[in-house]
Every structure is written in structure tokens, then in C-alpha cells.
Scaffold this motif. Structure first.
Motif, PDB file in Angstrom:
ATOM      1  N   UNK B  80      82.783-101.075  64.787  1.00  7.75           N
ATOM      2  CA  UNK B  80      82.299-100.147  65.731  1.00  7.75           C
ATOM      3  C   UNK B  80      83.184 -98.875  66.106  1.00  7.75           C
ATOM      4  N   UNK B  81      82.669 -97.669  66.120  1.00  8.99           N
ATOM      5  CA  UNK B  81      83.247 -96.639  65.876  1.00  8.99           C
ATOM      6  C   UNK B  81      83.662 -96.468  67.398  1.00  8.99           C
ATOM      7  N   UNK B  83      84.849 -93.755  68.537  1.00  7.12           N
ATOM      8  CA  UNK B  83      84.736 -92.382  68.916  1.00  7.12           C
ATOM      9  C   UNK B  83      83.225 -92.045  69.194  1.00  7.12           C
ATOM     10  N   UNK B  84      82.396 -92.433  68.392  1.00  6.51           N
ATOM     11  CA  UNK B  84      81.042 -91.895  68.547  1.00  6.51           C
ATOM     12  C   UNK B  84      80.007 -93.280  68.733  1.00  6.51           C
ATOM     13  N   UNK B  85      80.419 -94.477  68.716  1.00  4.44           N
ATOM     14  CA  UNK B  85      79.922 -95.536  68.998  1.00  4.44           C
ATOM     15  C   UNK B  85      78.712 -96.303  67.951  1.00  4.44           C
ATOM     16  N   UNK B  86      79.044 -95.564  66.687  1.00  3.33           N
ATOM     17  CA  UNK B  86      78.391 -96.059  65.478  1.00  3.33           C
ATOM     18  C   UNK B  86      78.670 -97.492  65.276  1.00  3.33           C
ATOM     19  N   UNK B  87      77.579 -98.269  64.895  1.00  3.24           N
ATOM     20  CA  UNK B  87      77.633 -99.536  64.625  1.00  3.24           C
ATOM     21  C   UNK B  87      77.471 -99.861  63.299  1.00  3.24           C
ATOM     22  N   UNK B  88      78.430-100.350  62.353  1.00 10.80           N
ATOM     23  CA  UNK B  88      78.266-100.321  60.981  1.00 10.80           C
ATOM     24  C   UNK B  88      78.297-101.956  60.572  1.00 10.80           C
ATOM     25  N   UNK B  89      77.461-102.092  59.676  1.00  7.80           N
ATOM     26  CA  UNK B  89      77.632-103.604  58.994  1.00  7.80           C
ATOM     27  C   UNK B  89      78.816-103.589  58.155  1.00  7.80           C
ATOM     28  N   UNK B  90      79.507-104.715  58.236  1.00  8.20           N
ATOM     29  CA  UNK B  90      80.421-105.131  57.363  1.00  8.20           C
ATOM     30  C   UNK B  90      79.990-105.695  56.055  1.00  8.20           C
ATOM     31  N   UNK B  91      80.152-105.301  55.001  1.00  2.88           N
ATOM     32  CA  UNK B  91      79.328-105.739  53.737  1.00  2.88           C
ATOM     33  C   UNK B  91      80.012-106.915  53.098  1.00  2.88           C
ATOM     34  N   UNK B 117      82.469-111.105  64.000  1.00  5.62           N
ATOM     35  CA  UNK B 117      83.936-110.161  64.258  1.00  5.62           C
ATOM     36  C   UNK B 117      83.392-108.981  64.432  1.00  5.62           C
ATOM     37  N   UNK B 118      84.413-108.375  65.314  1.00  8.05           N
ATOM     38  CA  UNK B 118      83.881-106.743  65.601  1.00  8.05           C
ATOM     39  C   UNK B 118      85.287-105.992  65.370  1.00  8.05           C
ATOM     40  N   UNK B 119      85.151-105.036  64.589  1.00  7.90           N
ATOM     41  CA  UNK B 119      86.200-104.198  64.138  1.00  7.90           C
ATOM     42  C   UNK B 119      85.975-102.912  64.679  1.00  7.90           C
ATOM     43  N   UNK B 120      87.043-102.497  65.562  1.00 10.58           N
ATOM     44  CA  UNK B 120      86.990-101.297  66.310  1.00 10.58           C
ATOM     45  C   UNK B 120      87.763-100.241  65.698  1.00 10.58           C
ATOM     46  N   UNK B 127      86.654 -89.654  61.618  1.00 18.94           N
ATOM     47  CA  UNK B 127      87.900 -89.372  60.946  1.00 18.94           C
ATOM     48  C   UNK B 127      88.054 -88.146  60.051  1.00 18.94           C
ATOM     49  N   UNK B 128      87.105 -87.817  59.585  1.00 17.29           N
ATOM     50  CA  UNK B 128      86.761 -86.609  59.046  1.00 17.29           C
ATOM     51  C   UNK B 128      87.075 -85.389  60.011  1.00 17.29           C
ATOM     52  N   UNK B 129      86.053 -85.488  61.036  1.00 13.46           N
ATOM     53  CA  UNK B 129      86.251 -84.352  61.995  1.00 13.46           C
ATOM     54  C   UNK B 129      87.619 -84.404  62.720  1.00 13.46           C
ATOM     55  N   UNK B 130      88.269 -85.350  62.779  1.00 11.43           N
ATOM     56  CA  UNK B 130      89.655 -85.327  63.239  1.00 11.43           C
ATOM     57  C   UNK B 130      90.357 -84.657  62.582  1.00 11.43           C
ATOM     58  N   UNK B 131      90.447 -84.900  61.170  1.00  9.19           N
ATOM     59  CA  UNK B 131      91.266 -84.170  60.072  1.00  9.19           C
ATOM     60  C   UNK B 131      91.095 -82.619  60.437  1.00  9.19           C
ATOM     61  N   UNK B 132      89.771 -82.141  60.308  1.00  4.18           N
ATOM     62  CA  UNK B 132      89.555 -80.725  60.214  1.00  4.18           C
ATOM     63  C   UNK B 132      90.109 -80.163  61.426  1.00  4.18           C
TER      64      UNK B 132
END
Lengths: 136, 136
Positions: B80-81, B83-91, B117-120, B127-132
Motif C-alpha cells: 500500500x502506497x 503517498x497516493x494510497x495505491x493498493x498493489x498485489x504482492x506477486x 501481510x500489508x507492506x507500506x 517514488x519517481x515523482x519524489x526524485x524529480x
DNA sequence: AATAAAAGTGAGAATGATTATCATTATTAG
DNA sequence: CTAATAATGATAATCATTCTCACTTTTATT
């Protein structure tokens, strides 16, 4: 609200910390009103958000579409009742290796900053109810 | 709705399964309307609930106060991001021992039936936006 | 097919948690 | 003291979800 907590914010924080369940905004409001009778619901929401932002407390969201708040900020896991939605703290540490976590994080591409294990099942109270039903 | 899925329910199920993100009820509604133009939002909600009950799909709830639905019913974990709340499957599978889970379940008293298990952390996009931002 | 009971439907109203608005009241700085 | 700033709380607005209910479709039974 910057760093020092004013009387309202302190009252809210004290209440969330004292609660052993995970109170909703409305429950916090009711409890804080006893001590600070003039406080408004909007202020409670505002203060809860700022306390979350300042990492004094954590926000938990679960099935009964209400936000709940947790005064225990150190990382810990939760058990969630699939029957009644109760959200319980897991009082022991589950030792996941850093390796395991990092492998999973790599697989999704996120920069891992924390994790939470959620256990799902019937809570003691619901378990009890179930048994009583079967006996009748 | 009993066991056989009617055309509306089948269309909803197909849509949720086809989606690789975790669609909200509203997104399901919009997508299904393309195929079944007269379906109503209330029916979508009703059908989603019954599909969850029949274990065709799973309900996920997260910070942006909307329910999301997951067509992958086999146990898996999420990232779970923050920053933006995106919810991704852990493959990948994270091999927790039964022992660890049971010990934690015992400590709370619940009858363990599943876990997640939830990874935050920051998702790749954030991450990309932050770097830019930092480079400017 | 004929018909009756049951199940499903969708438009719109109702609900309820959360947010936004905004005039007013504290607090702080100079 | 006075101006600027932050915080407050009452109320209205928002928005996802649920409820209501008259209507249609399906199913079961003859």
C-alpha cells in the motif's frame, strides 16, 4: 496547529491513548466533551488528523466504514474478527525476517517503510456465541 | 440470488476478474454499463455483496473510504502506497510458518482462518515523482 | 401455455461519516 | 495596544453506500 498541543488537542490525545479499544471520531468526541464541553465535532476531526500527521497516533480503517484511531504508535499487528469486525491488537511480536519483507517489497517495487500482519478469524466473543447457538 | 449467476451478475464478475487494479463499485458500474446499459448502481452494489458472500470475489477496504473489489480469491498479500494510497498485489508468496501465525492467534484468542501481510511504503510512481522534485 | 409465487431490478430518496465554509474568538508578534 | 495569524465550532455540503418500493423477470407447478 504546529508542535505544541493546545488544551483541546491534548485532551483528544489523552483520550485516544487512554482508550484500550480503537475509538472512532464520534467516540472520541463524546468522551472529550465530558472534559471540554464546548468542543465541536469538526475540531475533533481536525485535531485527529493533525495528530496523525504529527505521528502522535495512527489511523486504522476497517470494514464498518468508520475510521478508528490507535494511540499505540509502535509497529504492531492486528487480528480482525470476520464476524463482527472487531479489531484487536496482537500483543506479541511476529518475527518476520527483513529478507522476507524486502523480497516481497522488491517484487512490487515499493520502498518499504513499514508492515502490518492482519489475522482474520472469529474473535473470542463471536466464537462463544457460535457455540451457544449450536447447543440450543 | 442463489447459486447460478444471471447475466448482470456474470457481467459484474467478469469485469472484476478482468480488472488488474482493484476497482471500486463505481468503476465496476461504469464498466458494466458498457455491456449492460440499463443496469443500476444499486444492483451493482447488491451483486458485489452477493459475490463476496459466495466467495467469488473479495472486498478490500482502504484509506480513501471506498470499498475495492478483488477477483483473485486465493490468499495473497498487498503493498500500500503511503503517498497516493495505491493498493498493489504482492506477486510472490511470503512463507510465514504456521507456528508463527498460530502463536499470534493464540495471543489474541481468535480462531485463525486467514491472514494478510500489508507492506507500506512509496510506490514506484510516487517514488519517481519524489526524485524529480528533488532534482528541480 | 397459464398462472402464481419468488427473485431480481433500478430510480430515486435516505443515511451517515467526513469535509468544507465562514464568521467569530483566541493567541502571538511587533 | 493593535495587527496579523491560527484555532474554533455551528452549520451546510459532499459522497459512498444503503434503503424503499413499485415494477419486471424468472421459476415452479399445473
Amino acid at each position: 496547529m504546529k508542535e505544541k498541543l493546545n488544551a483541546n488537542a491534548q485532551a483528544v490525545l489523552d483520550m485516544v491513548r487512554a482508550a484500550n479499544n480503537h475509538p472512532t471520531a464520534s467516540e472520541v468526541y463524546d468522551a472529550v466533551k465530558v472534559v471540554r464541553s464546548h468542543i465541536g465535532l469538526a475540531s475533533v476531526y481536525r485535531i485527529l488528523h493533525s495528530l496523525v500527521e504529527q505521528k502522535y497516533i495512527k489511523e486504522l480503517r476497517h470494514s464498518d466504514d468508520t475510521c478508528r484511531y490507535d494511540g499505540h504508535i509502535s509497529r504492531h499487528d492486528h487480528a480482525i474478527c470476520t464476524e463482527c469486525g472487531a479489531l484487536l491488537d496482537v500483543p506479541v511480536d511476529i518475527p518476520l525476517t527483513q529478507e522476507m519483507l524486502e523480497q516481497a517489497a522488491r517484487a512490487t517495487g515499493i520502498e518499504l517503510s513499514s508492515h502490518e500482519l492482519r489475522l482474520y478469524g472469529r474473535c473470542p466473543a463471536c466464537s462463544q456465541k457460535q457455540k451457544q447457538l449450536l447447543q440450543v
